[in-house]
Design an enzyme around this catalytic site. Structure first.
Site, PDB file in Angstrom:
ATOM      1  N   ASP A  14      46.414  28.358  44.216  1.00 29.08           N
ATOM      2  CA  ASP A  14      46.015  29.744  43.985  1.00 29.08           C
ATOM      3  C   ASP A  14      45.429  29.813  42.573  1.00 29.08           C
ATOM      4  OD1 ASP A  14      45.883  32.610  44.348  1.00 29.08           O
ATOM      5  OD2 ASP A  14      47.625  32.784  43.058  1.00 29.08           O
ATOM      6  N   SER A  15      44.923  30.997  42.205  1.00 30.48           N
ATOM      7  CA  SER A  15      44.404  31.167  40.853  1.00 30.48           C
ATOM      8  C   SER A  15      45.533  31.200  39.820  1.00 30.48           C
ATOM      9  CB  SER A  15      43.615  32.476  40.777  1.00 30.48           C
ATOM     10  OG  SER A  15      44.476  33.557  41.071  1.00 30.48           O
ATOM     11  N   CYS A  77      45.524  31.669  48.598  1.00 31.03           N
ATOM     12  CA  CYS A  77      44.757  32.641  47.833  1.00 31.03           C
ATOM     13  C   CYS A  77      43.810  33.324  48.801  1.00 31.03           C
ATOM     14  CB  CYS A  77      43.968  31.914  46.750  1.00 31.03           C
ATOM     15  SG  CYS A  77      42.813  32.970  45.879  1.00 31.03           S
ATOM     16  N   GLU A 156      50.516  38.587  36.585  1.00 34.83           N
ATOM     17  CA  GLU A 156      50.445  37.423  35.681  1.00 34.83           C
ATOM     18  C   GLU A 156      51.144  37.728  34.354  1.00 34.83           C
ATOM     19  OE1 GLU A 156      49.089  34.235  36.104  1.00 34.83           O
ATOM     20  OE2 GLU A 156      48.818  34.689  38.234  1.00 34.83           O
ATOM     21  N   CYS A 188      46.405  39.883  49.035  1.00 31.31           N
ATOM     22  CA  CYS A 188      46.319  39.043  47.837  1.00 31.31           C
ATOM     23  C   CYS A 188      47.719  38.488  47.640  1.00 31.31           C
ATOM     24  CB  CYS A 188      45.893  39.883  46.630  1.00 31.31           C
ATOM     25  SG  CYS A 188      46.023  38.995  45.061  1.00 31.31           S
ATOM     26  N   HIS A 190      49.263  37.638  45.169  1.00 28.86           N
ATOM     27  CA  HIS A 190      50.006  38.167  44.015  1.00 28.86           C
ATOM     28  C   HIS A 190      50.795  39.431  44.391  1.00 28.86           C
ATOM     29  CE1 HIS A 190      47.417  35.596  41.503  1.00 28.86           C
ATOM     30  NE2 HIS A 190      48.192  35.882  40.486  1.00 28.86           N
TER      31      HIS A 190
HETATM   32  N1  DGL Z   1      46.170  35.511  44.541  1.00 33.27           N
HETATM   33  C1  DGL Z   1      44.778  35.447  44.826  1.00 33.27           C
HETATM   34  C2  DGL Z   1      44.434  36.181  46.087  1.00 33.27           C
HETATM   35  O1  DGL Z   1      45.232  36.107  46.996  1.00 33.27           O
HETATM   36  C3  DGL Z   1      43.822  35.563  43.672  1.00 33.27           C
HETATM   37  C4  DGL Z   1      43.890  36.770  42.828  1.00 33.27           C
HETATM   38  C5  DGL Z   1      42.951  36.676  41.654  1.00 33.27           C
HETATM   39  O2  DGL Z   1      42.977  35.661  40.966  1.00 33.27           O
HETATM   40  O3  DGL Z   1      42.172  37.620  41.434  1.00 33.27           O
HETATM   41  O4  DGL Z   1      43.395  36.764  46.236  1.00 33.27           O
END
Ligand code: DGL
Length: 271
Positions: A14-15, A77, A156, A188, A190
């Site tokens: 993931d990011s 992600c 984050e 997402c 996150h």
């Molecule tokens: N967690 C990621 C997603 O599911 C990336 C979020 C991001 O870095 O903007 O989209």
């Protein structure tokens, strides 16, 4: 899946911290599997980047993990899954599982009134990936989408709850509440960190869909079909990489996964 061994690890990326929600689901469902995680902390957030940049980062990470001998890659992600899955699949010779289809299936199983809300990054919402996959699965549900760009930095930063986060969530929720969605896809990885806040803001009648569980189930059945489930009775290894500030990543990852995260290595690649 030729030449791969059942003992090989599963790669997850993931990011940043988001994919750990999927990592945790994989690890609970299949404690015998070894997992290698990559958080692209040098490039987070992906959601405000162009599809070309997201694809470039994703392919680099996929190649790095493939070189570690993984047997399967989970793109934990939504942004990468929405804009980079074909490029990733072309770049590596192992099976690749994204999070959008599993999340969509879970939403279809959950919706009672056929009104599905989708929240995600700007890139994911702009891609239209969720409405497309829902339609491809035969759904005629009404959808309402909303990009929530402030959520990723909040997660984050470790602001997973509290007044500021709740106020932002409340504002993002306005159009979704107006559309009277009965199910909300957390599009997402996150966003599951914010589940308590989102549950309060959306109210008890809205079902929140976190694709982690469904993705873990899909991964398990893909491995089973290929005869590549890890041998029973062993405990999987865990390995973590971050492309920047590994100590910071470790601190937050421990908050999420517990003290088992003992080491995060740094691996960076071209910008
Ligand atoms: N967690 C990621 C997603 O599911 C990336 C979020 C991001 O870095 O903007 O989209």
């Amino acid at each position: 899946m030729r030449k791969t061994s059942a003992r090989a690890p599963i790669g997850v990326f993931d990011s940043g911290l988001g994919g750990l929600t999927v990592f945790r689901a994989l690890s609970r469902r299949m404690p015998g599997e070894s997992l290698v995680y990559f958080g692209d902390t040098a490039h987070v957030p992906y959601g405000s980047k162009s599809p070309q940049s997201v694809a470039r980062y994703s392919v680099e990470i996929a190649r790095f993990l493939a070189a570690k001998g993984i047997k399967l890659l989970v793109v934990a992600c939504n942004t990468s899954s929405a804009v980079a899955l074909p490029a990733i699949r072309r770049a590596v010779k192992i099976p690749v599982i994204g999070v959008i289809e599993p999340g969509s299936r879970a939403a279809l199983a959950a919706t009672r009134g056929g009104r599905i809300g989708i929240i995600g990054t700007e890139a994911t919402v702009r891609s239209g990936a969720y409405p497309q996959v829902l339609r491809a699965l035969g759904s005629r549900a009404k959808t309402a989408s909303r990009a929530c760009p402030l959520f990723v930095p909040l997660v984050e930063e470790g602001w997973w709850d509290g007044q500021v986060t709740e106020e932002i969530a409340r504002r993002y929720a306005v159009p979704l509440r107006r559309a009277r969605v009965d199910t909300l896809i957390l599009g997402c990885t996150h966003y599951p960190y914010l589940k308590p806040v989102l549950a309060r803001v959306m109210g008890p009648r809205v079902r929140l869909i976190d694709s982690a569980e469904e993705t873990a189930r899909r991964t398990q059945s893909a491995l089973k079909e290929a005869g590549l489930l890890a041998p029973a009775g062993r405990r999987g290894r865990r390995e973590f990489y971050a492309s920047d500030a590994p100590e910071r990543f470790k601190r937050l990852a421990r908050r999420m996964l517990g003290p088992g995260v003992t080491r995060v290595r740094r691996h960076s690649f071209g910008s």
